[in-house]
Scaffold this active site. Sequence first.
Site, PDB file in Angstrom:
ATOM      1  N   THR A  22       0.979  -1.225  -0.022  1.00  0.00           N
ATOM      2  CA  THR A  22      -0.022  -0.110   0.003  1.00  0.00           C
ATOM      3  C   THR A  22       0.854   1.294  -0.023  1.00  0.00           C
ATOM      4  OG1 THR A  22      -1.719  -1.051   1.189  1.00  0.00           O
ATOM      5  CG2 THR A  22      -1.808   1.460   1.330  1.00  0.00           C
ATOM      6  N   GLY A  61       2.746  -2.943   8.423  1.00  0.00           N
ATOM      7  CA  GLY A  61       3.144  -3.093   9.887  1.00  0.00           C
ATOM      8  C   GLY A  61       4.363  -3.461  10.222  1.00  0.00           C
ATOM      9  N   GLU A 304      -6.095  -5.737   3.975  1.00  0.00           N
ATOM     10  CA  GLU A 304      -6.328  -6.872   3.388  1.00  0.00           C
ATOM     11  C   GLU A 304      -7.348  -6.965   2.362  1.00  0.00           C
ATOM     12  OE1 GLU A 304      -3.525  -8.746   4.459  1.00  0.00           O
ATOM     13  OE2 GLU A 304      -3.700  -9.180   2.146  1.00  0.00           O
TER      14      GLU A 304
HETATM   15  C1  LIG Z   1      -3.431 -14.313   9.843  1.00  0.00           C
HETATM   16  C2  LIG Z   1      -4.459 -13.309   9.846  1.00  0.00           C
HETATM   17  C3  LIG Z   1      -3.306 -11.728   9.978  1.00  0.00           C
HETATM   18  C4  LIG Z   1      -4.239 -10.788  10.521  1.00  0.00           C
HETATM   19  C5  LIG Z   1      -3.366  -9.494  10.572  1.00  0.00           C
HETATM   20  C6  LIG Z   1      -3.325  -8.539   9.589  1.00  0.00           C
HETATM   21  C7  LIG Z   1      -2.694  -7.337   9.662  1.00  0.00           C
HETATM   22  C8  LIG Z   1      -3.028  -6.221   8.750  1.00  0.00           C
HETATM   23  C9  LIG Z   1      -1.882  -6.789   7.494  1.00  0.00           C
HETATM   24  C10 LIG Z   1      -2.726  -5.829   6.482  1.00  0.00           C
HETATM   25  C11 LIG Z   1      -2.012  -6.243   5.251  1.00  0.00           C
HETATM   26  C12 LIG Z   1      -2.564  -5.681   3.853  1.00  0.00           C
HETATM   27  O1  LIG Z   1      -3.755  -4.873   4.035  1.00  0.00           O
HETATM   28  S1  LIG Z   1      -1.511  -5.835   2.566  1.00  0.00           S
HETATM   29  C13 LIG Z   1      -2.409  -5.000   1.463  1.00  0.00           C
HETATM   30  C14 LIG Z   1      -3.961  -5.750   0.876  1.00  0.00           C
HETATM   31  N1  LIG Z   1      -4.218  -4.860  -0.090  1.00  0.00           N
HETATM   32  C15 LIG Z   1      -5.191  -5.571  -0.693  1.00  0.00           C
HETATM   33  O2  LIG Z   1      -6.017  -6.412  -0.616  1.00  0.00           O
HETATM   34  C16 LIG Z   1      -5.560  -4.719  -2.230  1.00  0.00           C
HETATM   35  C17 LIG Z   1      -6.811  -4.938  -2.806  1.00  0.00           C
HETATM   36  N2  LIG Z   1      -6.967  -4.740  -4.199  1.00  0.00           N
HETATM   37  C18 LIG Z   1      -6.978  -5.822  -5.210  1.00  0.00           C
HETATM   38  O3  LIG Z   1      -6.741  -7.028  -4.582  1.00  0.00           O
HETATM   39  C19 LIG Z   1      -6.887  -5.534  -6.540  1.00  0.00           C
HETATM   40  O4  LIG Z   1      -6.514  -4.207  -6.617  1.00  0.00           O
HETATM   41  C20 LIG Z   1      -8.319  -5.844  -7.101  1.00  0.00           C
HETATM   42  C21 LIG Z   1      -9.160  -4.931  -6.343  1.00  0.00           C
HETATM   43  C22 LIG Z   1      -8.614  -7.320  -7.017  1.00  0.00           C
HETATM   44  C23 LIG Z   1      -8.418  -5.161  -8.601  1.00  0.00           C
HETATM   45  O5  LIG Z   1      -7.304  -5.693  -9.004  1.00  0.00           O
HETATM   46  P1  LIG Z   1      -7.125  -5.725 -10.678  1.00  0.00           P
HETATM   47  O6  LIG Z   1      -7.777  -4.162 -11.181  1.00  0.00           O
HETATM   48  O7  LIG Z   1      -5.792  -6.012 -11.210  1.00  0.00           O
HETATM   49  O8  LIG Z   1      -8.051  -6.997 -11.124  1.00  0.00           O
HETATM   50  P2  LIG Z   1      -9.650  -6.762 -11.648  1.00  0.00           P
HETATM   51  O9  LIG Z   1      -9.419  -5.981 -12.943  1.00  0.00           O
HETATM   52  O10 LIG Z   1     -10.802  -6.512 -10.716  1.00  0.00           O
HETATM   53  O11 LIG Z   1      -9.970  -8.160 -12.090  1.00  0.00           O
HETATM   54  C24 LIG Z   1      -8.815  -9.051 -13.026  1.00  0.00           C
HETATM   55  C25 LIG Z   1      -8.944 -10.513 -12.772  1.00  0.00           C
HETATM   56  O12 LIG Z   1      -8.370 -10.944 -11.801  1.00  0.00           O
HETATM   57  C26 LIG Z   1      -9.110 -11.478 -10.686  1.00  0.00           C
HETATM   58  N3  LIG Z   1      -8.285 -11.585  -9.561  1.00  0.00           N
HETATM   59  C27 LIG Z   1      -8.186 -10.328  -8.752  1.00  0.00           C
HETATM   60  N4  LIG Z   1      -7.442 -10.283  -7.621  1.00  0.00           N
HETATM   61  C28 LIG Z   1      -7.351 -11.740  -7.602  1.00  0.00           C
HETATM   62  C29 LIG Z   1      -6.526 -12.507  -6.624  1.00  0.00           C
HETATM   63  N5  LIG Z   1      -6.216 -12.181  -5.567  1.00  0.00           N
HETATM   64  N6  LIG Z   1      -6.655 -13.716  -6.752  1.00  0.00           N
HETATM   65  C30 LIG Z   1      -6.891 -14.607  -8.129  1.00  0.00           C
HETATM   66  N7  LIG Z   1      -7.531 -13.820  -8.982  1.00  0.00           N
HETATM   67  C31 LIG Z   1      -7.865 -12.412  -8.612  1.00  0.00           C
HETATM   68  C32 LIG Z   1     -10.052 -11.128 -10.772  1.00  0.00           C
HETATM   69  O13 LIG Z   1     -11.294 -12.018 -10.275  1.00  0.00           O
HETATM   70  C33 LIG Z   1     -10.611 -10.969 -12.421  1.00  0.00           C
HETATM   71  O14 LIG Z   1     -10.681 -11.941 -12.908  1.00  0.00           O
HETATM   72  P3  LIG Z   1     -11.518 -12.221 -14.240  1.00  0.00           P
HETATM   73  O15 LIG Z   1     -13.112 -11.571 -13.790  1.00  0.00           O
HETATM   74  O16 LIG Z   1     -11.828 -13.520 -14.770  1.00  0.00           O
HETATM   75  O17 LIG Z   1     -11.164 -11.293 -15.404  1.00  0.00           O
HETATM   76  C1  LIG Z   2      -4.746  -1.542  10.656  1.00  0.00           C
HETATM   77  C2  LIG Z   2      -4.119  -1.507   9.180  1.00  0.00           C
HETATM   78  C3  LIG Z   2      -3.023  -2.340   8.674  1.00  0.00           C
HETATM   79  C4  LIG Z   2      -2.388  -2.228   7.526  1.00  0.00           C
HETATM   80  N1  LIG Z   2      -1.331  -3.124   7.185  1.00  0.00           N
HETATM   81  C5  LIG Z   2      -1.033  -3.067   6.044  1.00  0.00           C
HETATM   82  C6  LIG Z   2       0.241  -3.859   5.574  1.00  0.00           C
HETATM   83  O1  LIG Z   2       0.762  -4.537   6.453  1.00  0.00           O
HETATM   84  N2  LIG Z   2       0.801  -3.778   4.413  1.00  0.00           N
HETATM   85  C7  LIG Z   2       0.198  -3.056   3.253  1.00  0.00           C
HETATM   86  O2  LIG Z   2       0.540  -2.840   2.141  1.00  0.00           O
HETATM   87  N3  LIG Z   2      -1.072  -2.645   3.783  1.00  0.00           N
HETATM   88  C8  LIG Z   2      -1.679  -2.454   4.738  1.00  0.00           C
HETATM   89  N4  LIG Z   2      -2.646  -1.745   5.160  1.00  0.00           N
HETATM   90  C9  LIG Z   2      -3.425  -0.884   4.103  1.00  0.00           C
HETATM   91  C10 LIG Z   2      -4.476  -1.438   3.453  1.00  0.00           C
HETATM   92  O3  LIG Z   2      -4.301  -2.648   2.741  1.00  0.00           O
HETATM   93  C11 LIG Z   2      -5.350  -0.629   2.797  1.00  0.00           C
HETATM   94  O4  LIG Z   2      -5.740   0.625   3.888  1.00  0.00           O
HETATM   95  C12 LIG Z   2      -6.473  -1.059   2.178  1.00  0.00           C
HETATM   96  O5  LIG Z   2      -6.450  -1.741   0.871  1.00  0.00           O
HETATM   97  C13 LIG Z   2      -7.525  -0.071   1.532  1.00  0.00           C
HETATM   98  O6  LIG Z   2      -6.786   0.883   0.563  1.00  0.00           O
HETATM   99  P1  LIG Z   2      -7.034   2.356   0.926  1.00  0.00           P
HETATM  100  O7  LIG Z   2      -6.557   2.543   2.126  1.00  0.00           O
HETATM  101  O8  LIG Z   2      -6.141   3.096  -0.385  1.00  0.00           O
HETATM  102  O9  LIG Z   2      -8.782   2.828   0.747  1.00  0.00           O
HETATM  103  P2  LIG Z   2      -9.186   3.190  -0.847  1.00  0.00           P
HETATM  104  O10 LIG Z   2      -9.269   2.051  -1.734  1.00  0.00           O
HETATM  105  O11 LIG Z   2      -8.831   4.341  -1.100  1.00  0.00           O
HETATM  106  O12 LIG Z   2     -10.896   3.167  -0.147  1.00  0.00           O
HETATM  107  C14 LIG Z   2     -11.548   4.219   0.131  1.00  0.00           C
HETATM  108  C15 LIG Z   2     -13.010   3.989  -0.257  1.00  0.00           C
HETATM  109  O13 LIG Z   2     -12.756   4.162  -1.711  1.00  0.00           O
HETATM  110  C16 LIG Z   2     -13.797   2.947  -2.001  1.00  0.00           C
HETATM  111  N5  LIG Z   2     -13.292   2.500  -3.179  1.00  0.00           N
HETATM  112  C17 LIG Z   2     -12.113   2.153  -3.766  1.00  0.00           C
HETATM  113  N6  LIG Z   2     -12.040   1.564  -4.931  1.00  0.00           N
HETATM  114  C18 LIG Z   2     -13.426   1.229  -5.055  1.00  0.00           C
HETATM  115  C19 LIG Z   2     -13.869   0.698  -6.292  1.00  0.00           C
HETATM  116  N7  LIG Z   2     -13.384   0.024  -7.404  1.00  0.00           N
HETATM  117  N8  LIG Z   2     -15.319   0.672  -6.292  1.00  0.00           N
HETATM  118  C20 LIG Z   2     -16.214   1.085  -5.247  1.00  0.00           C
HETATM  119  N9  LIG Z   2     -15.356   1.655  -4.233  1.00  0.00           N
HETATM  120  C21 LIG Z   2     -14.064   1.857  -4.261  1.00  0.00           C
HETATM  121  C22 LIG Z   2     -13.403   2.036  -0.846  1.00  0.00           C
HETATM  122  O14 LIG Z   2     -14.774   1.150  -0.921  1.00  0.00           O
HETATM  123  C23 LIG Z   2     -13.643   2.849   0.148  1.00  0.00           C
HETATM  124  O15 LIG Z   2     -14.918   3.230   0.831  1.00  0.00           O
HETATM  125  C24 LIG Z   2      -3.241  -1.603   6.556  1.00  0.00           C
HETATM  126  C25 LIG Z   2      -4.241  -0.725   6.823  1.00  0.00           C
HETATM  127  C26 LIG Z   2      -4.762  -0.791   8.104  1.00  0.00           C
HETATM  128  C27 LIG Z   2      -6.040  -0.155   8.358  1.00  0.00           C
END
Ligand SMILES: CCCCCCCCC/C=C/C(=O)SCCNC(=O)CCNC(=O)[C@H](O)C(C)(C)COP(=O)(O)OP(=O)(O)OC[C@H]1O[C@@H](n2cnc3c(N)ncnc32)[C@H](O)[C@@H]1OP(=O)(O)O
Ligand SMILES: Cc1cc2nc3c(=O)[nH]c(=O)nc-3n(C[C@H](O)[C@H](O)[C@H](O)COP(=O)(O)OP(=O)(O)OC[C@H]3O[C@@H](n4cnc5c(N)ncnc54)[C@H](O)[C@@H]3O)c2cc1C
Length: 536
Positions: A22, A61, A304
């Site tokens: 992120t 984190g 996540e």
């Molecule tokens: C122990 C506990 C500890 C708990 C303790 C934890 C502490 C906190 C730690 C936190 C860590 C974090 O937050 S780490 C950061 C987390 N961040 C995220 O999760 C980011 C979320 N965003 C995303 O995943 C992506 O941007 C997403 C929203 C999917 C959009 O990606 P794209 O635009 O590239 O993809 P799309 O165009 O929407 O979709 C393209 C195709 O890819 C597929 N696709 C998308 N993601 C996919 C995936 N992950 N796996 C498979 N396939 C996937 C879709 O189904 C589509 O398939 P088709 O339909 O067939 O085309």
């Molecule tokens: C406690 C905590 C721990 C974290 N730890 C980690 C870590 O260890 N590593 C890491 O990489 N990240 C970490 N993160 C970051 C986290 O993964 C992001 O905050 C999360 O993925 C959301 O992204 P953003 O903050 O950019 O929110 P945004 O995506 O900007 O979301 C803001 C608003 O926009 C809306 N939005 C965005 N896109 C769309 C769409 N396509 N359609 C409709 N609505 C949409 C959302 O629904 C939301 O309401 C952590 C966050 C927190 C709070």
Amino acid sequence: EQQEKWVPRAVNMEIIGTYAQTELGHGTFLRGLETTATYDPNTEEFVLNSPTLTAYKWWPGGLAHTANHCVVVAQLHSKGVNHGVHPFIVQIRDEDTHMPLPGVKVGEIGPKLSFSTANNGFLGFDNFRVPRDSMLMKNAQVLKDGTYVKSRLSKLTYGTMVFIRVMIVTDMAYYLSVGATIAIRYSAVRHQSKPKENEPEPQILDYVTQQHKLFIALASSHAFRVTGQWLWTTFVRVNKALTSGNADTLPELHAVACCLKAVTTRDAASMVEACRMSCGGHGYMTSSYLPILYGITTAACTYEGENTVLLLQTARSLVKAWQKGSKGKPLSPTEAYLMDKSPVPKWENTLDGIIAGFRRVSAGKVQDCVSKIDKLVKMGTSYEDAWNQTSVRLVAASEAHSRAVILATFRAEVSRAAAALSPPLARVLHQLVHLYTVYWALERVGDLLLYTSIAERDVQELQQQYEDLLQKIRPNTVGLVDAFDLRDEILNSTLGAYDGRVYERLMEEALKSPLNAEPVNQSFHKYLKPFMQGKL
Ligand SMILES: CCCCCCCCC/C=C/C(=O)SCCNC(=O)CCNC(=O)[C@H](O)C(C)(C)COP(=O)(O)OP(=O)(O)OC[C@H]1O[C@@H](n2cnc3c(N)ncnc32)[C@H](O)[C@@H]1OP(=O)(O)O
Ligand SMILES: Cc1cc2nc3c(=O)[nH]c(=O)nc-3n(C[C@H](O)[C@H](O)[C@H](O)COP(=O)(O)OP(=O)(O)OC[C@H]3O[C@@H](n4cnc5c(N)ncnc54)[C@H](O)[C@@H]3O)c2cc1C
């Protein structure tokens, strides 16, 4: 050999890592991440750079002062081509002095709602060079001359997130068990009000409204633990297939992991807050642990994968499944019910009847979304705009699908396990399954009235079933939370300790406050007294 190089050092804590994906400007839209990793074939290195402020990694984190390495997700550039986001393992601090390495800017992001021990940080690179083998090359590779070898499946880069989402479902089961234990034990100790003048103040656990607030948290903990186990088994099966090159079941896993992570975290956060509020003022004390627990669960709605975005990912899969099914193609097991075209059956107030009802709701909502999108597109709206205009309904369809999965899994798993349980234990677990199912039927009665043949008298009967269940579960409630077997040190709560000495513990904690070290605090002399004398 990258795993041989890094895994042992991570396991024995020589390297302390974090996942730096992120950025200040992007958390959801991964393809929009700005950190760059540009390959230099002359030195066989990648040059990491944060071209803008919004490119700074923000949130990971442990990043601020703890980690000395991290997995950095960056846009990979080689031979002038951007190949998209890829993971790199990068050392950011000296392993002896812990000083940030030259070209690395790292620090703490500041106070947060909760998670205060997570040491979340920011990270910027100023043309920071790392060796070629910093690129994690399990899926895609860059050869020494800069040739890019693409992954057989681009989405494998996103695999880490599927794994954590799967784990989070079980995490929510645990957090709910903590919240339910604290609030139910406190409700057994707390006596309040006098509904019957000639009787002592009753336990607040005997108020049916209190039972309504708390028993669903208890039942949800079991529902999410069971669903989490099923989801983990599914994850292991899909991962095994992936290692042998078969990615056919990955889309279904991604879709079901997204909606289950979103629904279980949202339920956990709202039910933990209900546990906090059901403990009155003392639930608002940090020493009760409930405010901290709320901060932890509500964070899971964001990290996540932000919940709305994940529900829309599942909706994308459901719409595609509907379109595929309508052409007679087979659907994945979790989505197969969407093609049930049989006439809506007569409503039955049974577990199977309610589960079937939720599947009807989900299928009906998906069908409505597809029709609305088709209609908008036929009127000349772009698909993307039609999707956005339908997105509130798409999220609702995803939630209904998720609820149908949880209801069916909870019922099936408890029924399967019951045969090996003592009859009294089986009966109590069945009561929790029944309570959970009827609770959600009543919560979503509007949807059931729209998409099933449920009638008013059925709803009245469900309400009575629900209230009867609260009464049946009441005698076993304290035993059910004791069965979570959470030690006092883990509960960390003045209200939830096993011995029930809440008032003594509240006072003990209060007296620990530094403000109680002296009878007159220095603020009196510095501010209050001068103010009262008109000198401020
Ligand atoms: C122990 C506990 C500890 C708990 C303790 C934890 C502490 C906190 C730690 C936190 C860590 C974090 O937050 S780490 C950061 C987390 N961040 C995220 O999760 C980011 C979320 N965003 C995303 O995943 C992506 O941007 C997403 C929203 C999917 C959009 O990606 P794209 O635009 O590239 O993809 P799309 O165009 O929407 O979709 C393209 C195709 O890819 C597929 N696709 C998308 N993601 C996919 C995936 N992950 N796996 C498979 N396939 C996937 C879709 O189904 C589509 O398939 P088709 O339909 O067939 O085309
Ligand atoms: C406690 C905590 C721990 C974290 N730890 C980690 C870590 O260890 N590593 C890491 O990489 N990240 C970490 N993160 C970051 C986290 O993964 C992001 O905050 C999360 O993925 C959301 O992204 P953003 O903050 O950019 O929110 P945004 O995506 O900007 O979301 C803001 C608003 O926009 C809306 N939005 C965005 N896109 C769309 C769409 N396509 N359609 C409709 N609505 C949409 C959302 O629904 C939301 O309401 C952590 C966050 C927190 C709070």
